[in-house]
Scaffold this active site. Structure first.
Site, PDB file in Angstrom:
ATOM      1  N   ARG A  13       0.852  -1.344   0.056  1.00  0.00           N
ATOM      2  CA  ARG A  13       0.074  -0.016  -0.172  1.00  0.00           C
ATOM      3  C   ARG A  13       0.849   1.344  -0.038  1.00  0.00           C
ATOM      4  O   ARG A  13       0.742   2.335  -0.756  1.00  0.00           O
ATOM      5  CB  ARG A  13      -0.911   0.084   1.192  1.00  0.00           C
ATOM      6  CG  ARG A  13      -1.864  -0.962   1.160  1.00  0.00           C
ATOM      7  CD  ARG A  13      -2.844  -1.066   2.561  1.00  0.00           C
ATOM      8  NE  ARG A  13      -1.892  -1.153   3.614  1.00  0.00           N
ATOM      9  CZ  ARG A  13      -2.396  -0.751   4.831  1.00  0.00           C
ATOM     10  NH1 ARG A  13      -3.637  -0.187   4.914  1.00  0.00           N
ATOM     11  NH2 ARG A  13      -1.479  -0.986   5.817  1.00  0.00           N
ATOM     12  N   ASN A  31      -6.066  -2.808   2.443  1.00  0.00           N
ATOM     13  CA  ASN A  31      -6.034  -4.115   2.551  1.00  0.00           C
ATOM     14  C   ASN A  31      -7.183  -4.753   2.758  1.00  0.00           C
ATOM     15  O   ASN A  31      -8.119  -3.992   3.277  1.00  0.00           O
ATOM     16  CB  ASN A  31      -5.266  -4.522   3.698  1.00  0.00           C
ATOM     17  CG  ASN A  31      -3.681  -4.425   3.603  1.00  0.00           C
ATOM     18  OD1 ASN A  31      -3.149  -4.342   2.522  1.00  0.00           O
ATOM     19  ND2 ASN A  31      -2.860  -4.136   4.638  1.00  0.00           N
TER      20      ASN A  31
END
Length: 84
Positions: A13, A31
């Site tokens: 990320r 996520n």
């Protein structure tokens, strides 16, 4: 897009957000509870394509098993966020 494999706990990320911001893309990345990473990108088609290609490999330490991409209408997002 949805990225599966070993993609959580490897800075996926963070590095996706850095690349998106440097490419002037808007959107978000997060996520998912099932272990995948989900991302939305808006901006130049060429830059989106480059970031999607990078996501197919991911950062060092990631093992991307599958990538699903779906095109949608632009929502007019601003900035790039890590959510969730």
């Amino acid at each position: 897009m949805w990225i599966s494999g070993r993609v959580q706990g490897v800075f996926f990320r963070t590095l996706t957000a850095e690349r998106a911001r440097s490419a002037d893309l808007a959107g978000w990345v997060r996520n998912l509870p099932d272990g995948r990473v989900e991302a939305v990108f808006e901006g130049s088609a060429d830059e989106v394509d480059r970031l999607v290609a990078w996501c197919r490999q991911g950062p060092e330490g990631a093992r991307v098993a599958d990538v699903q991409v779906r095109s949608e209408e632009s929502e007019g997002l601003r900035g790039f966020e890590i959510v969730g």
